[in-house]
Design a protein around this motif. Structure first.
Motif, PDB file in Angstrom:
ATOM      1  N   THR A   2       0.815  -1.204   0.000  1.00 57.80           N
ATOM      2  CA  THR A   2       0.000   0.000   0.000  1.00 57.80           C
ATOM      3  C   THR A   2       0.853   1.261   0.000  1.00 57.80           C
ATOM      4  N   ASP A   3       2.176   1.110  -0.015  1.00 58.67           N
ATOM      5  CA  ASP A   3       3.050   2.275   0.014  1.00 58.67           C
ATOM      6  C   ASP A   3       2.857   3.129  -1.221  1.00 58.67           C
ATOM      7  N   HIS A   4       3.031   4.419  -1.026  1.00 54.72           N
ATOM      8  CA  HIS A   4       2.953   5.370  -2.131  1.00 54.72           C
ATOM      9  C   HIS A   4       4.373   5.701  -2.583  1.00 54.72           C
ATOM     10  N   TYR A   5       4.544   5.834  -3.900  1.00 55.35           N
ATOM     11  CA  TYR A   5       5.867   6.080  -4.477  1.00 55.35           C
ATOM     12  C   TYR A   5       5.887   7.420  -5.198  1.00 55.35           C
ATOM     13  N   ASP A   6       7.064   7.956  -5.337  1.00 52.92           N
ATOM     14  CA  ASP A   6       7.205   9.145  -6.167  1.00 52.92           C
ATOM     15  C   ASP A   6       7.015   8.802  -7.642  1.00 52.92           C
ATOM     16  N   VAL A   7       7.592   7.677  -8.068  1.00 57.19           N
ATOM     17  CA  VAL A   7       7.496   7.246  -9.464  1.00 57.19           C
ATOM     18  C   VAL A   7       7.245   5.749  -9.497  1.00 57.19           C
ATOM     19  N   PHE A 259      -1.000  -0.160  -6.810  1.00 57.54           N
ATOM     20  CA  PHE A 259       0.156   0.649  -6.450  1.00 57.54           C
ATOM     21  C   PHE A 259      -0.146   2.096  -6.819  1.00 57.54           C
ATOM     22  N   THR A 260       0.372   3.019  -6.054  1.00 51.27           N
ATOM     23  CA  THR A 260       0.117   4.429  -6.325  1.00 51.27           C
ATOM     24  C   THR A 260       1.435   5.192  -6.402  1.00 51.27           C
ATOM     25  N   GLY A 261       1.425   6.256  -7.196  1.00 54.12           N
ATOM     26  CA  GLY A 261       2.613   7.077  -7.337  1.00 54.12           C
ATOM     27  C   GLY A 261       2.259   8.461  -7.844  1.00 54.12           C
ATOM     28  N   ASP A 262       3.102   9.432  -7.531  1.00 48.99           N
ATOM     29  CA  ASP A 262       2.887  10.780  -8.042  1.00 48.99           C
ATOM     30  C   ASP A 262       3.008  10.809  -9.561  1.00 48.99           C
ATOM     31  N   LEU A 513      13.153  14.494 -12.498  1.00 47.54           N
ATOM     32  CA  LEU A 513      13.846  14.982 -11.307  1.00 47.54           C
ATOM     33  C   LEU A 513      13.556  16.455 -11.075  1.00 47.54           C
ATOM     34  N   ALA A 514      13.496  17.226 -12.169  1.00 45.64           N
ATOM     35  CA  ALA A 514      13.149  18.645 -12.028  1.00 45.64           C
ATOM     36  C   ALA A 514      11.701  18.808 -11.580  1.00 45.64           C
ATOM     37  N   ARG A 515      10.816  17.981 -12.123  1.00 46.92           N
ATOM     38  CA  ARG A 515       9.402  18.062 -11.759  1.00 46.92           C
ATOM     39  C   ARG A 515       9.186  17.698 -10.288  1.00 46.92           C
ATOM     40  N   LEU A 516       9.875  16.657  -9.836  1.00 45.58           N
ATOM     41  CA  LEU A 516       9.674  16.186  -8.469  1.00 45.58           C
ATOM     42  C   LEU A 516      10.394  17.051  -7.439  1.00 45.58           C
ATOM     43  N   GLY A 517      11.342  17.856  -7.914  1.00 44.42           N
ATOM     44  CA  GLY A 517      12.004  18.785  -6.990  1.00 44.42           C
ATOM     45  C   GLY A 517      13.240  18.166  -6.356  1.00 44.42           C
TER      46      GLY A 517
END
Length: 517
Positions: A2-7, A259-262, A513-517
């Motif tokens: 259930t963890d959320h990921y950046d990508v 699965f979830t991610g930004d 990487l630029a988008r995610l900061g």
């Protein structure tokens, strides 16, 4: 889970694996979902009977052609994707391939990015995948910001003779750019070269620069990168607006998981990436996710290719044959003013390959006779550009299975290229009238079953009406959805597409990487 990921990355091949490698040092939480598992390291990796006759590593998928005929696609689902079995010929597209090109069979469209925008990433990809080559030999070579990171792989004696004979004809043979791991203290030695060809085989010794070895294994050494194997992604779900992917739904060892991610990045191969987007239709995307343009699945390309072997007057004991290329005819000649394509070597023939590729013809031939042919074979691969056609496409049948509709186009350049190579054989130490076709699709009756070099089904561009992705490979209609396999290609050129996919994945990685900061 259930963890959320950046990508979340779907697929671990040339695109997905390379992207994971670029993101790994950032500390961002990255999840890679791979449909297959680690490829077993076993002696059968190098066994031609297992690989070509028994199809030990080929998927059990069933796809259909436009008439509903079933076939088994020659695809492989493993960590590293298609690169586990590729020939590691890592070419850059030519600079002109990024612009509009008139072909005998029609127009090859321009890309929304120029060559010079991708060039720094080509250089980085060549370093990452340890490409061996020599600048300045190929007359069509695009500009580069530096030399190859490693010296060219030397030709074995019979291929060096071929190189010299081609040069004597006024042509410009060159050392093919190869992604293999040599012992640089002894450049003549590589365990891969000495024990097995890599073209069509996996490398038991991990001496081939495939995405598993070069990209995925180093990536998952970072605590922030998670690899889930045996995870077949079934669909992507969005929020009510249809603008954001909220869940990646996968079958993991027979159990449905979300699965979830930004950010969600699809890199499952041109056919399967299109399949996934089409299977993700919802109220906001009734014809498939991100498919308001009706371009998802269209413009399927996979090169007009021909493999054949010439019979050398002398034995050819070469083990690693893919060290030579010829591009003199890439953009045409005085007699045929249209692009023709690339000439390179294909993996060395062996008697068991004939059993697998030509079972009917080889059935009654004694093995010693087949081996004699193999001992004298010099194997060529010709590749001409396949043009994007909207009706060459991936669709789904009522059961959600892939339907691959394909009609060949732009075939004359391949015939012209073949005529030129064939016409020179008498000057190259070959029997000029003894050519044997090699069935690179291995027992399948229709050419699309090969699925080699597939591209184009989720093309990128500047106009949302005629493309699925923007120039950053983000879907026009979905804010957090990207595609980084060769699906994004608007045209395919005439050289192997893997390095371009790798370079673009690095480019998109920097964007993320630029988008995610």
């Amino acid at each position: 889970m259930t963890d959320h990921y950046d990508v979340v990355i779907v697929g671990s091949g040339a695109g997905g694996g390379t992207l994971a490698h670029r993101l790994a040092p950032s500390g961002k939480r990255v999840l890679v979902l791979e449909r297959g598992d680690w490829l077993p390291r076993e002696l059968e990796n190098w066994d031609a009977t297992e690989v070509f006759v028994r199809n030990r590593y080929v998927s059990k998928d069933t796809w259909y052609d436009h008439e509903g005929r079933a076939f088994q696609p020659q695809v492989h689902y493993n960590v590293g994707g298609a690169t586990k079995f590729y020939g590691a010929a890592l070419y850059r597209l030519r600079e002109q391939d990024f612009g509009e090109l008139q072909h005998h069979g029609g127009l090859s469209p321009a890309w929304p990015v120029r060559y010079d925008e991708l060039e720094p990433y080509y250089t980085q990809a060549e370093a990452l995948y340890q490409v061996h080559g020599a600048r300045g030999e190929d007359p069509t070579e695009p500009p580069s910001s530096g030399p190859y990171p490693y010296p060219a792989v030397s030709h074995e004696p019979r291929i060096q003779r071929l190189f010299d004979d081609l040069a004597a004809l006024g042509l410009h043979p060159f050392h093919s750019p190869s992604g293999i791991m040599l012992n640089e203290a002894d450049p003549a030695y590589s365990p891969c070269i000495r024990t097995a060809t890599c073209d069509g085989f996996a490398c038991l010794l991990h001496a081939k620069s495939d995405a598993e070895v070069v990209a995925v294994r180093p990536a998952v050494a970072h605590d922030n990168v998670t690899l889930v194997r045996n995870a077949e992604v079934r669909r992507l779900e969005t929020d009510g607006s249809g603008r954001t992917v909220t869940s990646v739904v996968a079958d993991v060892d027979g159990e449905e998981q979300r699965f979830t991610g930004d950010v969600v990045v699809v890199s499952a191969g041109a056919a399967n990436s299109a399949r996934l987007l089409l299977a993700s239709a919802n109220d906001r995307h009734p014809h498939g996710l991100a498919n308001g343009s009706d371009q998802v699945g269209r413009n399927y390309m996979f090169h007009n290719s021909r493999a054949f072997l010439a019979i050398s007057l002398d034995r050819n004991d070469t083990r690693f044959q893919k060290t030579l290329g010829v591009n003199d005819y890439y953009f045409g000649d005085d007699a045929f003013p249209y692009p023709m394509g690339n000439v390179q070597m294909v993996g060395k023939s062996s008697a068991p390959m004939y059993r697998g590729e030509k079972p009917v013809e080889a059935r009654l031939a004694p093995m010693f006779a087949l081996q004699d042919v193999a001992d004298h074979a010099v194997d060529f691969w010709l590749s001409a550009e396949d043009l994007p056609e909207p009706e060459n496409r991936v669709t789904l049948n009522a059961e959600g299975q892939v339907v691959l509709s394909y009609t060949p186009n732009n075939r004359q350049p391949l015939e012209e290229l073949y005529t030129r190579v064939k016409g020179n054989l008498g000057h190259l130490g070959m029997h000029p009238h003894h050519l044997v076709p090699r069935d690179v699709y291995m027992k399948n009756d229709i050419p699309v079953a090969g699925c080699a070099h597939q591209a184009g089904t989720v093309r990128f561009g500047t106009d949302p009406a005629t493309s699925v992705l923007n120039a950053d490979c983000r879907a026009h209609e979905v804010d957090n959805l990207y595609v980084v396999d060769t699906s994004f290609f608007p045209s395919i050129g005439a050289v192997n597409p893997a390095l371009t996919a790798m370079a673009n994945a690095l480019r998109v990685g920097d964007h993320l990487l630029a988008r995610l900061g």
